[in-house]
Design a protein around this motif. Structure first.
Motif, PDB file in Angstrom:
ATOM      1  N   HIS A   1       8.119  -6.561 -24.881  1.00  0.00           N
ATOM      2  CA  HIS A   1       8.644  -7.919 -24.758  1.00  0.00           C
ATOM      3  C   HIS A   1       7.785  -8.863 -25.587  1.00  0.00           C
ATOM      4  O   HIS A   1       6.618  -8.558 -25.884  1.00  0.00           O
TER       5      HIS A   1
ATOM      6  N   ASP B   1       2.594 -10.289 -16.491  1.00  0.00           N
ATOM      7  CA  ASP B   1       1.302  -9.640 -16.734  1.00  0.00           C
ATOM      8  C   ASP B   1       0.808  -8.948 -15.467  1.00  0.00           C
ATOM      9  O   ASP B   1       0.256  -7.849 -15.532  1.00  0.00           O
TER      10      ASP B   1
ATOM     11  N   ASN C   1       9.584  -7.242 -16.800  1.00  0.00           N
ATOM     12  CA  ASN C   1       8.677  -6.673 -17.799  1.00  0.00           C
ATOM     13  C   ASN C   1       7.820  -7.732 -18.482  1.00  0.00           C
ATOM     14  O   ASN C   1       6.792  -7.410 -19.085  1.00  0.00           O
ATOM     15  N   THR C   2       8.221  -9.000 -18.412  1.00  0.00           N
ATOM     16  CA  THR C   2       7.442 -10.067 -19.040  1.00  0.00           C
ATOM     17  C   THR C   2       6.231 -10.469 -18.202  1.00  0.00           C
ATOM     18  O   THR C   2       5.384 -11.229 -18.675  1.00  0.00           O
TER      19      THR C   2
ATOM     20  N   GLN D   1       5.195 -11.555 -26.714  1.00  0.00           N
ATOM     21  CA  GLN D   1       3.954 -12.002 -26.092  1.00  0.00           C
ATOM     22  C   GLN D   1       4.038 -13.491 -25.766  1.00  0.00           C
ATOM     23  O   GLN D   1       4.580 -14.288 -26.534  1.00  0.00           O
ATOM     24  N   SER D   2       3.487 -13.862 -24.614  1.00  0.00           N
ATOM     25  CA  SER D   2       3.451 -15.255 -24.187  1.00  0.00           C
ATOM     26  C   SER D   2       2.038 -15.797 -24.354  1.00  0.00           C
ATOM     27  O   SER D   2       1.066 -15.040 -24.353  1.00  0.00           O
TER      28      SER D   2
END
Length: 347
Positions: A160, A241, A238-239, A162-163
């Motif tokens: 996914h 952490d 899935n996003t 990255q944030s």
């Protein structure tokens, strides 16, 4: 072996779907269904015909009302999967029904009659099994534990984007056993950590109350994502952490391992959840999960510890993933149901 799924049930409900999917992948098992969504549409002739072709009749989750009824029309062994106690849920968890009221007694009897009518009862945890024994006098030898598990074909790790935030995630229906209040209070403790974001997926029982509480606390580090369709849930979770489990106050929270815990583990996420007898049946604290108290300061400390130690986070996630995908996938769960059915069919 022909297993008939009968009663009023939702085939797509997570618990039932896992069992059905697993059984469909099990050699030598044939599935049939007799499902009506309203009791008035029962066709006794068709029900008896369906039962006659089956070796075992399976009553899925929440079909309490149908167990004794089905038993009237067949001599085939019946396996009942209540998943919940209506009495515990309505009276003590949701608190919608007063404890000593007529409605409370009615729900108590719905549980007891259905549990007593079944040939075998499956429970999602040993703790739940003990509750059914203590509360409704169901013999221990009549009950078997079949954990909720997970369909690993539907829940799996995905790449996914990255944030720039460290995402602490939760999904659920905001029901009492989930203890969403404690998650918001944890976010309040961490409100000055601007690189941490709490994402809450879902809607439900206490959703509006929790939105109001977040506003009252002035939480700018909490994002309510709203309802996500089932087929989009894997990608959404899935996003995260790290993932948050349950922190509820009531007895029910002590007795269950909900869907989300298995899902988080199958997605290879490090999990923080309340330490309960049920959780310890499957998971081991500090080995494949973080077990903690409800105290928001303590939960916040665990969030920071995982954020600051990526290696520990990855080790926990990998161990949880291995445990759940190898031992509690849909085939393993279905295998336990088949073993119970085979036991019933022995001469």
């Amino acid at each position: 072996m022909n297993i008939l799924f009968a009663g009023k049930f939702e085939a797509d409900y997570n618990r039932t779907k896992i069992i059905i999917d697993g059984l469909q992948q099990t050699p030598g098992v044939q599935l049939s269904t007799y499902n009506f969504y309203t009791r008035s549409r029962w066709n006794i002739f068709a029900l008896r015909k369906a039962c006659a072709k089956a070796d075992v009749v399976f009553l899925p989750s929440f079909s309490h009302r149908d167990v004794a009824w089905v038993k009237l029309w067949t001599r085939k062994p019946i396996i009942f999967d209540p998943l919940i106690s209506r009495y515990l849920t309505k009276v003590f968890d949701y608190k919608k029904v007063k404890e000593h009221s007529f409605r409370a007694k009615k729900n108590f009897l719905k549980d007891k009659v259905s549990l007593q009518a079944a040939t075998k009862v499956i429970c999602d945890t040993q703790a739940h099994k003990q509750y059914f024994h203590d509360t409704f006098e169901v013999p221990l030898e009549k009950m078997h534990v079949v954990e909720v598990g997970v369909n690993t074909g539907e829940f799996f790790p995905q790449q996914h984007p990255q944030s720039n935030k460290f995402v602490v995630g939760f999904y659920g229906g905001f029901i009492p056993l989930q203890g969403a209040r404690y998650i918001l209070e944890t976010a309040k403790v961490l409100k000055d950590y601007h690189d941490i974001e709490f994402q809450l997926i879902g809607e439900g029982f206490e959703y509006k109350k929790m939105r109001a509480l977040a506003e009252e606390y002035g939480l700018t580090n909490v994002v309510f994502k709203g309802w996500v369709k089932y087929d989009q849930l894997n990608a959404a979770v899935n996003t995260f952490d790290i993932a948050l489990g349950i922190f509820g106050d009531g007895l029910k929270a002590q007795l269950v391992i909900p869907n989300k815990i298995y899902h988080y583990a199958a997605l290879q996420k490090a999990i923080i959840t309340m330490d309960t007898p049920a959780m310890r049946e499957v998971f081991t604290g500090d080995t494949n999960i973080v077990l903690t108290s409800q105290d928001p300061v303590t939960i916040a400390a665990q969030v920071l510890a995982l954020k600051e130690n990526p290696q520990r986070r990855e080790t926990l996630a990998a161990a949880g993933f291995k445990l759940i995908t190898e031992n509690y996938n849909q085939q393993k769960i279905a295998g336990k149901v088949v073993a119970i059915a085979q036991q019933l069919l022995q001469p």
